[in-house]
Design a protein around this motif. Structure first.
Motif, PDB file in Angstrom:
ATOM      1  N   UNK A 166       0.845  -1.210   0.000  1.00 35.74           N
ATOM      2  CA  UNK A 166       0.000   0.000   0.000  1.00 35.74           C
ATOM      3  C   UNK A 166       0.875   1.252   0.000  1.00 35.74           C
ATOM      4  N   UNK A 167       1.884   1.244   0.883  1.00 35.50           N
ATOM      5  CA  UNK A 167       2.780   2.410   0.959  1.00 35.50           C
ATOM      6  C   UNK A 167       3.467   2.613  -0.388  1.00 35.50           C
ATOM      7  N   UNK A 168       3.907   1.497  -0.978  1.00 33.86           N
ATOM      8  CA  UNK A 168       4.574   1.565  -2.289  1.00 33.86           C
ATOM      9  C   UNK A 168       3.674   2.224  -3.332  1.00 33.86           C
ATOM     10  N   UNK A 169       2.349   1.950  -3.228  1.00 30.85           N
ATOM     11  CA  UNK A 169       1.414   2.518  -4.207  1.00 30.85           C
ATOM     12  C   UNK A 169       1.390   4.046  -4.132  1.00 30.85           C
ATOM     13  N   UNK A 170       1.727   4.604  -2.951  1.00 32.34           N
ATOM     14  CA  UNK A 170       1.805   6.059  -2.822  1.00 32.34           C
ATOM     15  C   UNK A 170       3.171   6.579  -3.270  1.00 32.34           C
ATOM     16  N   UNK A 171       4.210   5.767  -3.025  1.00 31.69           N
ATOM     17  CA  UNK A 171       5.573   6.235  -3.277  1.00 31.69           C
ATOM     18  C   UNK A 171       6.024   5.962  -4.703  1.00 31.69           C
ATOM     19  N   UNK A 172       5.833   4.735  -5.155  1.00 32.36           N
ATOM     20  CA  UNK A 172       6.295   4.335  -6.490  1.00 32.36           C
ATOM     21  C   UNK A 172       5.166   3.604  -7.198  1.00 32.36           C
ATOM     22  N   UNK A 173       4.243   4.388  -7.760  1.00 31.79           N
ATOM     23  CA  UNK A 173       3.034   3.796  -8.339  1.00 31.79           C
ATOM     24  C   UNK A 173       3.351   2.951  -9.570  1.00 31.79           C
ATOM     25  N   UNK A 174       4.304   3.396 -10.388  1.00 35.60           N
ATOM     26  CA  UNK A 174       4.576   2.683 -11.630  1.00 35.60           C
ATOM     27  C   UNK A 174       5.114   1.272 -11.397  1.00 35.60           C
ATOM     28  N   UNK A 175       6.144   1.099 -10.527  1.00 33.57           N
ATOM     29  CA  UNK A 175       6.603  -0.269 -10.236  1.00 33.57           C
ATOM     30  C   UNK A 175       5.506  -1.139  -9.644  1.00 33.57           C
ATOM     31  N   UNK A 176       4.686  -0.547  -8.791  1.00 28.21           N
ATOM     32  CA  UNK A 176       3.590  -1.310  -8.188  1.00 28.21           C
ATOM     33  C   UNK A 176       2.611  -1.771  -9.258  1.00 28.21           C
ATOM     34  N   UNK A 177       2.311  -0.873 -10.206  1.00 28.88           N
ATOM     35  CA  UNK A 177       1.397  -1.214 -11.302  1.00 28.88           C
ATOM     36  C   UNK A 177       1.983  -2.352 -12.150  1.00 28.88           C
ATOM     37  N   UNK A 178       3.275  -2.257 -12.443  1.00 32.79           N
ATOM     38  CA  UNK A 178       3.917  -3.303 -13.242  1.00 32.79           C
ATOM     39  C   UNK A 178       3.896  -4.638 -12.515  1.00 32.79           C
TER      40      UNK A 178
END
Length: 1612
Positions: free
Chosen positions: A661-673
Motif C-alpha cells: 500500500x505504501x509503495x502505491x503512494x511512493x512508487x506507483x509505476x513499479x507497483x502497477x507493473x
C-alpha cells in the motif's frame, strides 16, 4: 416651422414639449395652426410677457437682474375664471377635436415642465387642467400618462432604477405598464432643462424662492459672458434636484385632481408605476455631482418631503380598498420596500413597514412549515428537482438539479451562483446548505448528483468559464467548509476509537473526485483545515489520517501546480507538513496494515512534495527519510525474492500488504507493473478449437491466476488504481490475447472500490482510445458481458443507465437485421432488458421523440412493463415527463402490434392503461395470415426439414423464400412435429442460424400464437388439454434443449405475453420445471453471488455448454460470465408478475421457491422486492410476501426492525403493530436517512457523539450492518446503491409487507406525529426535562400538545404506546430536535408508499384537524380563533422550543414534508385533504386550508392544469366562508379586510405561475388563469370580489387585463 410664430418662436414652450413626443404624433400637433394661439393664451394667463422678454438687452448686470426678479409686475394677467371661455372661443375655428386635444395636451405639459417651480403659475396650470378636463377638452386618461412619461423621461439619467437588495424579486418597478398610452422619448437628455436648451427655448432659472413668491423665469442668454455661463453651470447642476422636486410636486397635484374622476385601470397602472419609481429614486443625484453638491442640493430642496408625501397620497388612494384601483399586492412586489437610503420621514417609513408586514404574510403562505428542514436525504434514486428552465433564462440543456433553494423575501425558491456566493456565513440558509453538503459527504450519493450541483472553483476556471452559473446552489466556500468539517469529524471519530477506516476510504474517494473536478480550492481547503486543527479545543491530530488523505490527491495536476508554482506554495507546504503526526507508540506485535500505512505515509508524502519543491529540505526529518529507505529496501527484497518483480499476491501477510500500500503512494509505476506481471505470470494457451472452426484460426488466451482481493485493493492509492485501471483496459480490450477471468474480475473490482474516482462510461472511453475497437472480434462481447453481469448497479448509481441504454440500442439496431449475429445480439438485448427494468424514472426510448424506436419487439414490450411499474410504484417525477408520456407511448407502440391482457391492464397505472385500452388485438388477423400461408409454408418445410432433405437446399431456401413466409418456419416445423413427423434438425438449425436475429424473434412470436391457437382448436374438437400440453412441451423441448435451436428467454417472454390464453402460463410453468433447465440453474448457482468476494481460481465454462449451439455456432470467443441461466435473470421476475396478475399466487410461490437461488444473482433484486410489493399492494397473500422477502437472503444484511418478523408472521393478522414499532421505524430514519441538524463539528462534540451512535446503532441491529466500520462501501450495497437508500427502502418494504390495512398503518403514524412532543417528553421523563420541556405552557386560546385533541386522554394513550425509556437518548438529539425530525422522517416514508397510503393520510390528517375542540367550538370569537390558528401554524421547529407545539401544526408540517418528497404526478391527489375539510365554516379553518395547500402553488406553477385545479379549489374554499351563499351561514360575517394576506397571496400565486418562476418586473398573469379567476370570483361576496377584481380579463376593471399584451392587441 418659422411661419406664424414671429418673435414668440424662440421661447414658445409648446415646441419644447413637442420635441419629446413620439415621431408619429409629433408632426401633426407641431404644425397645427392652433398651437401658437393656445401657447399665447397660456403665456398670457401665466403672466409671461413674451414681447418684453424678446426686447430685453442680451447683457444685464446682476444688480438689474435682482431688481427684475423682485419688482412687482405691473402688467397683470387676466383672471383665471376667464381662461376657459377664452380657450373655448379660441378653439371654435378648429373642428378636429382629437387634434386639438393632442395640441392642448402637448402645450400644457410643456408649461408644466417650465413653470413647476413658480407657485402662482403652478396653481394656474392646475386650475386650467381641471377646467379643460371637466369640459372634455382634455382627457385625464391621455394627459396623465403623457405627463408622467415626459416627466420621468427627461429625468431618466437622474432616476435610474436601483438594484434589488438582498435576495428579493428582481423588480425595478411594478410590473404593470401602459402599452397604448402616449409615450415621450427624448434623446437621452442630461437634465430636464437640457431638452429645452437643445431646441432653443430659454433656460429657466433655478433660484429657489419661498413657495408662493412671484418668481419670473430668466433666459440663459441673460448671463453676460461665456465665463459666467461656466460659473452658472455648476449652480445649474446643483439646482436640478430642486427642479425635479417642483416638477414631481406639481405632477402629483395634477394626478390627485385626476384621481377624483373614474380613470381607466391602465391609467392607474401607469400612475402607480411612476409614483413608485420616483420614491425609489428620490435620492439619486445627477451624473457628475459630488457628495458636497448633493448635500447642498438636499438642503435647498424644501419641497422634497412635500412631493414625497403627495406621491404617498397618490399611492394610498390607488391601493385604498374602498375603490381598489390597484391591488395592494403591487406594493408588496414593488421595489419601494428595498429603499437603501430611507429619509427620516414618518409617512414613508410607515408605508414601508406596512409593505413588509403584508409581504411577510405572502412569504409565509409561499413556504411550507419547517421548510428550512427540507433537505435532500439521498434516500431515493430520483432527484426531485425544484429548478426549471424558465427560471433565470436557463436553457433546458444547461438545467442543473437544485437540491435546495434559498427563499426570496416573497418566499419564492431562488438559486444561482451569484446568489449562493452572497449567502452570509452563519445564517439559516448557509447552515442549510452545509447541512446538505455534510450529509452528502457522509452518505455518498451518486457522483451524478455532485456533477449536477457543483461548480469549478473560480481559481481553476478558464476564461471561457468565467460567467456565473444560474442553476448553482453551493458556493466553493461552502464546499471547502463542508469537506473540512467532514475531515475533522472523521478525526474525532478516529480518536474515539471507533473503527472508521471504511469511512476514510469512502471519503478519500469523494475527496479525490471533487479535487480532480476542480470543485475544491486546494489552498483554501488547506487553510481551513489548518485553522480548525489549530483552534480545536483538544489535541485532535493524533494520527496520520489527514496526511494519508492529502497523499491521495497530491498527484492531481491542479494540486501539483499549486505546490510548485503558486506564490503561497512554501506557506501551504508548511501547513501540509504540520499535519504529519508520527506515532512513536506503535506496538510492533499488534499493528494492522492500516497502522503501518499511516506510519509510513508522511515519509511518502514529504518525498513527493520535495520532488515538487526542493526548498522544503529544511522541513524533512531523519525519521521520514529513514522510512523512505525502508520502503526501497523492502521492495528490493520482494523483487529479488520473487524474481522479475512478480509478487505472489495471494500470500501477502499483513505487513507485506501494508508495505505494498505504501509503495502505491511512493512508487506507483513499479507497483502497477508488479500487478500486471502477476496476471501474465501464468503464461498463454491456445484456445481449444470448436467443431465449426477453421484449423488456421488461432486465438491465444491468458491462463488463469487469482484475482486481487478487495481487502488488498482497498488500501491502494487512488493514483495507482487509476494507472492500473488504464493498464488493465489496455490489455483486456486492446490486447491481442483473450484476457483471463481473474484480470477482468480485478478490473471490475477496481471500478467498484472507488466508484467516484474511477468510473468511466465505457463506450465513450474505449472508442476515444481506439475508434474501431468495437468492431474487433470479441471486444464487444466481453464489454457487454462486463456491463450486463458486473457493472449494471454501478451505472445506475452514476445515473448513466439511460446513456448506456442508448449506446447498446445502437448496437442492436445495427445488427438486428444482419444474418447470423445471434450471440452478440441476444447479449445486447438481454443487457437492454436489464437496463430498461433497472431504470426507476421516466426515460425516452430515443434521445429524440421523433421516428419509430430502434428497440426490438421484445424491448418495446418490456419498456411498457417497466414504465408501468415505475409510474405505479414511484410516480412520474417531473412535469416534463408527464407531458412527454403520451408521445413516448405512441412512439413505442408505433412498431409493436402487441396487446396486453385485461388482467395485466387491470394492474397498469391509469395513465398507461387508458392509452392501451383502445388498441385492437390483431392476433386474429395474424392467425388468418398464417392460415393463408400455411399450405405454402408446410410445403417448404417438407422439402427443407424431411430427414432425407439435401443440405444444399438450405441455401436455396434462404435465397428464394419470401420474408413473409420465413417468419412461419418454426410454426411450420412445430406443425410437422405435432403430426408425429420426424424433422431434419440439422437443416432447421442451419437455417435459423443464418436468419437475422430479428427473423428468429418473429418466428418465436408467430410459433407461440400458432401453437396456442392449435391447442384451443384441438380442445374444441374434443382432445384432452393435458395431452395437447404434454405434446407441446415435448415439441418445445426439442427446440430448446434437444437441439438448442431457439433462445429460451425470448420463448418464455413470448408465452407470458399471451397470458390471456388459458394454456400459455401452463406451458411456461412446465418449461420452468423441466429437469434440463433446473440442472443448468443448479450448475450456475454453484458459486456465491457476491462476485467481488470470490478469490478462488476462476473456472471458465465451455462456450457451447454455457450458451447452447444456436448462440455459440461459429463463434470461438470464450464466455466470461454469460450463461443461459443468467439470461433468465430479467425474465423470471416478469413471470412472477404475470402469475400474480392471473391470481396464480401459489404457482408464483412455487417458482420463487426454486428460482430464489438464481435470483440471488439478480443485480437489482432488492429493487425487485420493493417494487413487486408496491405494485401488487393489497393483493398478495402473506405466504407469498414471506417468500418474496426471503429473496433478500441473509447476505444482503437488510436492516429490518427487530420486531418486524414477529408482526409479519403474527397469528392474528388484523392487529396493527403498536405505536412503539412505528416510532422505532421513524427513529431509524432520523438516525440514518434524515440529514443531521447542522451543529458545527469543529466546535460541537455532540455532532460526533450522534454520528458515533448512529454507527453503533446501525451495526447492532439484528440483521443490520455487520461491518464494524459502520459504513458500507458501494460494492457491499450495490442495490439500492447507498446505505441511506437501503434504510429508507427497507422501511417502505416493512410497511408494504405488514398484514394490516393501510388505514391502520397511516392512523398509527399520524397519531404519533400529532402528539410527537408529548410522546417524547414521556419517554424521556426518566432523564429529566431538558430545554425547558418541563414547564407548564399552553396557548391562551389554543392549548398545545396533548390538550388540543378532542378527548382529554387521547394524546396520553397515543403517547403511552411508546414505552422505550431511552427513546430520545438513542437519537443523540434533544426532545425538541427529535420531534421535528420525526415529522420529516414520517413525511419522507409516506411519500415512498403507493397512492393507497396517500388517500388514507389525507383522510386521517383532515380528521385530526377537524377534531380539534377549539376549532369545532363555534361560540369562540373570530379574533380569538384567528390568534389560535396563528399559534397552531407556527413552524414546529420554533413551537417545540417553548413547548407550544400543536397537533394541527404537526400535521400540517407532516403534510408539507410529505408534499416536498412527492413526485409531480402524485401531487394531483393532494386536493383530497382539502375536500375532506370542506365545507370550511370559519376563517380559522380557511387559514388552515390555505396553509396546507398554498405552498404547493409554486411547485405546481409548471403544471398548468393542476395549478388551475388547485387555484379553483382554493377559491371554492374561500367561497365556503365568503361566498354569496355559503354552505354554513354565519350570524356574524367576517370583514373581507380580515383576509388581506390571503388576497395578496392569491395575486402572487397567479403572477408566479405567469412568470413560471420568481416574479420579475415584466411578469404578467396568463390569460387562462385570469379567465379562471374571473369565473370563480363570481361565487364570492361582493366585498371580497371587489378586492380580487383585478384578477379578471375585463380591461375596464382590471389593471392586469388592461396592460396585458395579448388583450391590448386583441381587445375583442
Amino acid at each position: 416651422m418659422n411661419g406664424g410664430h414671429g418673435t414668440r418662436q424662440p421661447m414658445s414652450p409648446a415646441i419644447s414639449a413637442s420635441a419629446v413626443l413620439p415621431q408619429q404624433r409629433q408632426m401633426q400637433p407641431h404644425h397645427h395652426p392652433a398651437r401658437p394661439a393656445i401657447a399665447d393664451l397660456f403665456t398670457l394667463y401665466l403672466g409671461m410677457n413674451s414681447k418684453q422678454r424678446a426686447e430685453d438687452p442680451l447683457r444685464e448686470s446682476s444688480n438689474k437682474l435682482q431688481k427684475r426678479v423682485t419688482a412687482l409686475n405691473t402688467d397683470l394677467p387676466p383672471r383665471d375664471e376667464q381662461f376657459i371661455s377664452d380657450y373655448e372661443q379660441l378653439r371654435m375655428p378648429f373642428p378636429d377635436v382629437e387634434q386639438l386635444q393632442a395640441v392642448t395636451e402637448s402645450v400644457l405639459i410643456s408649461f408644466v415642465l417650465q413653470c413647476s417651480s413658480h407657485a402662482p403659475q403652478s396653481e394656474f396650470l392646475l386650475f386650467a387642467t381641471r377646467c379643460l378636463c371637466a369640459r372634455g377638452h382634455l382627457r385625464w386618461d391621455s394627459l396623465l400618462p403623457s405627463l408622467l412619461n415626459t416627466v420621468s423621461s427627461i429625468g431618466a439619467p437622474m432616476v435610474q432604477g436601483v438594484s434589488v437588495a438582498g435576495g428579493g424579486p428582481a423588480t425595478s418597478s411594478s410590473a404593470i405598464t401602459m402599452p397604448n398610452a402616449p409615450n415621450f422619448h427624448p434623446s437621452n437628455p442630461a437634465s430636464p432643462l437640457s431638452v429645452m436648451n437643445t431646441i432653443g427655448s430659454p433656460t429657466q432659472s433655478g433660484i429657489d424662492q419661498p413657495v408662493g413668491a412671484n418668481v419670473s423665469p430668466i433666459k440663459a442668454a441673460e448671463f453676460s459672458s461665456s465665463a459666467q455661463l461656466g460659473t452658472a453651470a455648476r449652480g445649474d447642476q446643483s439646482c436640478r434636484g430642486a427642479e425635479a422636486s417642483y416638477l414631481h410636486h406639481l405632477s402629483c397635484r395634477i394626478i390627485l385632481a385626476g384621481l377624483e374622476f373614474n380613470l381607466k385601470p391602465a391609467t392607474h397602472a401607469v400612475i402607480f408605476q411612476h409614483m413608485v419609481n420616483w420614491l425609489v429614486n428620490w435620492d439619486q443625484r445627477p451624473h457628475g455631482m459630488d457628495e458636497v453638491d448633493a448635500m447642498q442640493t438636499c438642503r435647498l430642496e424644501k419641497p422634497l418631503h412635500e412631493w414625497m408625501h403627495l406621491c404617498l397620497d397618490v399611492i394610498w388612494i390607488l391601493v385604498n380598498e374602498d375603490k381598489c384601483r390597484i391591488p395592494f399586492y403591487e406594493l408588496v412586489r414593488c421595489n419601494l420596500q428595498f429603499l437603501e437610503n430611507i429619509p427620516d420621514d414618518e409617512a414613508l417609513v410607515s408605508i414601508i413597514m406596512e409593505i413588509h408586514r403584508r409581504r411577510d404574510m405572502v412569504c409565509m403562505h409561499m413556504q411550507m412549515l419547517d421548510q428550512h428542514l427540507h433537505c435532500p436525504t439521498f434516500g431515493t434514486h430520483r432527484f426531485l428537482s425544484q429548478s426549471y428552465p424558465s427560471i433565470a433564462g436557463e436553457s433546458v440543456t444547461n438545467l442543473r438539479y437544485s437540491p435546495i433553494t434559498y427563499p426570496s423575501v416573497l418566499g419564492e425558491p431562488l438559486h444561482g451562483e451569484d446568489l449562493a456566493n452572497s449567502i452570509p456565513k452563519g445564517g439559516l440558509d448557509w447552515e442549510r446548505a452545509l447541512r446538505c453538503l455534510r450529509h452528502a459527504l457522509r452518505t455518498t450519493p451518486s457522483p451524478d448528483w455532485w456533477r449536477r450541483v457543483l461548480l469549478v472553483a473560480p481559481c481553476y476556471r478558464s476564461q471561457s468559464q468565467q460567467s456565473s452559473t444560474p442553476g448553482a446552489v453551493f458556493s466553493p466556500d461552502m464546499i471547502g467548509e463542508a469537506v473540512a468539517d467532514r475531515t475533522i469529524e472523521l478525526l474525532r471519530l478516529t480518536n474515539s476509537e471507533t473503527q472508521c477506516w471504511q469511512d476514510w476510504l469512502l471519503f478519500a474517494d469523494i475527496f479525490f473526485f471533487l479535487m480532480k473536478s476542480g470543485c475544491i480550492d486546494f489552498l483554501d481547503f488547506v487553510d481551513k483545515l489548518a485553522s480548525r486543527v489549530t483552534n480545536s479545543d483538544q489535541q485532535i491530530l493524533r494520527s496520520n489520517h489527514v496526511t494519508w488523505l492529502l497523499a491521495q490527491i497530491i498527484r492531481i495536476e491542479i494540486v501539483m501546480n499549486t505546490l510548485s508554482s503558486d506564490p503561497r506554495k512554501v506557506e501551504t507546504t508548511r501547513k501540509i507538513i504540520s499535519f504529519h503526526k508520527e506515532d512513536k507508540s506503535l506496538d510492533a506485535n499488534n499493528i494492522g496494515p492500516q497502522s503501518i500505512l499511516l506510519d509510513f505515509i508522511s515519509s511518502s508524502q514529504t518525498l513527493r512534495i520535495w520532488s515538487l519543491n526542493t526548498s522544503i529540505r529544511e522541513h524533512l526529518n531523519s525519521d521520514q527519510l529513514q522510512k523512505g529507505k525502508q520502503i526501497e529496501e523492502w521492495w528490493k527484497q520482494m523483487t529479488k525474492a520473487s524474481g522479475e518483480r512478480m509478487i505472489d499476491f495471494t500470500n501477502l501477510d499483513e505487513r507485506a500488504t501494508a508495505m505494498f500500500w505504501v509503495l502505491s503512494f511512493t512508487m506507483a509505476q513499479p507497483a502497477c507493473e508488479a500487478v500486471m506481471n502477476w496476471f501474465t505470470s501464468a503464461g498463454m494457451a491456445d484456445l481449444i478449437q470448436g467443431p465449426n472452426m477453421q484449423p488456421s484460426e488461432r486465438i491465444m488466451m491468458m491462463r488463469e491466476t487469482y484475482p486481487l482481493s478487495m481487502s488488498l485493493l482497498s488500501g491502494l492509492s487512488i493514483n495507482l488504481c487509476l494507472k492500473l485501471a488504464f493498464q488493465l483496459e489496455e490489455t483486456i480490450f486492446l490486447g491481442q490475447a483473450v484476457p483471463s477471468i481473474a484480470m477482468v474480475e480485478t478490473y471490475v473490482r477496481l471500478l467498484l472500490i472507488a466508484p467516484h474516482s474511477l468510473f468511466r462510461p465505457h463506450f465513450t472511453t474505449l472508442t476515444q482510445r481506439s475508434p474501431s475497437i468495437l468492431s474487433k472480434s470479441g471486444v464487444s462481447l466481453l464489454l457487454l458481458e462486463i456491463l450486463n453481469y458486473r457493472l449494471l448497479p454501478l451505472y445506475r448509481y452514476h445515473g448513466k443507465s439511460k446513456a448506456l441504454m442508448y449506446d447498446v440500442t445502437k448496437i442492436i439496431s445495427m445488427i438486428k437485421g444482419k444474418r447470423g449475429e445471434h450471440r452478440l445480439f441476444r447479449l445486447a438485448e438481454n443487457l437492454c432488458m436489464n437496463l430498461i427494468l433497472s431504470l426507476k424514472d421516466f426515460f425516452f426510448v430515443k434521445k429524440e421523440l421523433k421516428g419509430p424506436t430502434e428497440f426490438t419487439e421484445t424491448l418495446n414490450r418490456i419498456t411498457i412493463i417497466s414504465l408501468a411499474i415505475t409510474i405505479k410504484t414511484r410516480g412520474i417525477a417531473e412535469v416534463e415527463h408527464m407531458i412527454y408520456l403520451q408521445p413516448l407511448l405512441e412512439q413505442i407502440m408505433a412498431t409493436s402490434q402487441h396487446t396486453w391482457s385485461e388482467k395485466t391492464l387491470r394492474y397498469f397505472p391509469p395513465l398507461i392503461r387508458d392509452f392501451l385500452m383502445g388498441r385492437m388485438d390483431k392476433r386474429g388477423q395474424a392467425i388468418q395470415a398464417w392460415q393463408q400461408a400455411e399450405t405454402t409454408v408446410i410445403n417448404q418445410c417438407n422439402q427443407l426439414l424431411s430427414p432425407s432433405a439435401e443440405p444444399n437446399y438450405v441455401m436455396t431456401y434462404l435465397s428464394h423464400s419470401f420474408p413473409q413466409h420465413r417468419q412461419y418456419l418454426c410454426a411450420g416445423a412445430w406443425m410437422l412435429m405435432n403430426g408425429h413427423l420426424e424433422i431434419n434438425s440439422a437443416n432447421l438449425a442451419r437455417v435459423l442460424r443464418e436468419f437475422s436475429p430479428e427473423e428468429v424473434t418473429a418466428n418465436i412470436y408467430t410459433m407461440v400464437d400458432v401453437l396456442l391457437h392449435h391447442i384451443q382448436f384441438e380442445v374444441q374438437r374434443g382432445h384432452l388439454a393435458q395431452d395437447l400440453l404434454s405434446k407441446a412441451i415435448t415439441n418445445l423441448s426439442f427446440f430448446i434443449w434437444t437441439h438448442e435451436l431457439l433462445p429460451l428467454d425470448i420463448l418464455l417472454l413470448a408465452l407470458i405475453d399471451r397470458d390471456d390464453d388459458p394454456y400459455a402460463l401452463r406451458l411456461v410453468i412446465s418449461l420452468l420445471e423441466k429437469p434440463e433447465l433446473q440442472q443448468r440453474v443448479k450448475n450456475f448457482c454453484n458459486t456465491p453471488p457476491e462476485h467481488w468476494l470470490k478469490n478462488q481460481h476462476p473456472k471458465r465454462a465451455e462456450l457451447q455448454k454455457a450458451l447452447g449451439s444456436h448462440l455459440s455456432w461459429k463463434d470461438r470467443y470464450p464466455p466470461f460470465f454469460d450463461d443461459i441461466a443468467a439470461r433468465l435473470l430479467p425474465v423470471i421476475p416478469l413471470i412472477i408478475y404475470r402469475l400474480i396478475e392471473n391470481d396464480a399466487t401459489d404457482i408464483a410461490d412455487r417458482v420463487l421457491a426454486f428460482y430464489s437461488s438464481l435470483l440471488a444473482f439478480h443485480p437489482l433484486r432488492f429493487t425487485f422486492v420493493r417494487d413487486i410489493l408496491a405494485y401488487f399492494y393489497g393483493h398478495l397473500p402473506i405466504k407469498l410476501i414471506g417468500r418474496i422477502l426471503n429473496l433478500l437472503g441473509v447476505s444482503t444484511k437488510t436492516p429490518f426492525s427487530e420486531s418486524f418478523a414477529k408482526y409479519l408472521v403474527s397469528s392474528n393478522s388484523s392487529i396493527c403493530p403498536p405505536p412503539e414499532y412505528f416510532a422505532n421505524l421513524l427513529l431509524n430514519l432520523v438516525n440514518n436517512v434524515i440529514p443531521p441538524l447542522s451543529s458545527k463539528s469543529k466546535s460541537n462534540p455532540a455532532d460526533t457523539t450522534r454520528s458515533t451512535f448512529n454507527k453503533r446503532h446501525a451495526s447492532s441491529q439484528p440483521g443490520g450492518v455487520g461491518n464494524t466500520d459502520g459504513q458500507r462501501a458501494f460494492y457491499q450495497n450495490q442495490d439500492p446503491g447507498s446505505y441511506t437508500q437501503l434504510v429508507l427502502e427497507t422501511a417502505a418494504i416493512e410497511i408494504l409487507s405488514l398484514p394490516v390495512p393501510a388505514a391502520q398503518i397511516v392512523s398509527s403514524l399520524v397519531q404519533i406525529i400529532a402528539h410527537v412532543q408529548a410522546m417524547l417528553i414521556q419517554s424521556n421523563s426518566g432523564q429529566g426535562m431538558s430545554g425547558g420541556l418541563g414547564q407548564s405552557s399552553g396557548l391562551p386560546t389554543s392549548p398545545s400538545g396533548a390538550a388540543e385533541s378532542s378527548g382529554p386522554n387521547q394524546a396520553n394513550s397515543a403517547a403511552s404506546g411508546v414505552n422505550a425509556t431511552n427513546f430520545v437518548s438513542r437519537s443523540g438529539y434533544s426532545c425538541q430536535q427529535l420531534s421535528v425530525l420525526m415529522i420529516q422522517a414520517c413525511g419522507l416514508l409516506l411519500a415512498q408508499l403507493p397512492p393507497e397510503f396517500h388517500m388514507q393520510l389525507y383522510s386521517e390528517a383532515a380528521r385530526v384537524i377537524k377534531d380539534c375542540w377549539w376549532l369545532a367550538d363555534s361560540s369562540r370569537p373570530v379574533k380569538e380563533l384567528d390568534s389560535a390558528v396563528g399559534y397552531a401554524l407556527l413552524d414546529p421547529t420554533w413551537a417545540s422550543q417553548d413547548n407550544t407545539s400543536t397537533a394541527i401544526g404537526n400535521i400540517v408540517a407532516l403534510l408539507h414534508s410529505f408534499f416536498s418528497n412527492l413526485p409531480q404526478e402524485w401531487l394531483e391527489s393532494t386536493h383530497t385533504v382539502i375536500k375532506h375539510l370542506r365545507p370550511v365554516n370559519s376563517v380559522a379553518m380557511l387559514r388552515i386550508a390555505f396553509r396546507i395547500l398554498g405552498p404547493l402553488l409554486p411547485r405546481l406553477a409548471f403544471a398548468r392544469p393542476l395549478f388551475m385545479k388547485t387555484l379553483a379549489l382554493l377559491f371554492n374554499v374561500l367561497g365556503d366562508v365568503f361566498g354569496k351563499n355559503p354552505p354554513v351561514s354565519n350570524p356574524n360575517p367576517v370583514e373581507a379586510s380580515e383576509i388581506a394576506d390571503i388576497i395578496d397571496f392569491l395575486h402572487h400565486a397567479v403572477m408566479y405561475e405567469g412568470q413560471g418562476g420568481p416574479v420579475q418586473s415584466t411578469s404578467k398573469p396568463k390569460l387562462e388563469i385570469l379567465t379562471l379567476c374571473g369565473k370563480v370570483i363570481e361565487i364570492l361576496r361582493p366585498d371580497v370580489q371587489h378586492l380580487l377584481s383585478h384578477l379578471k380579463i375585463d380591461p375596464t376593471s382590471s389593471i392586469y387585463a388592461a396592460t396585458h399584451p395579448k388583450l391590448v392587441q386583441n381587445p375583442s
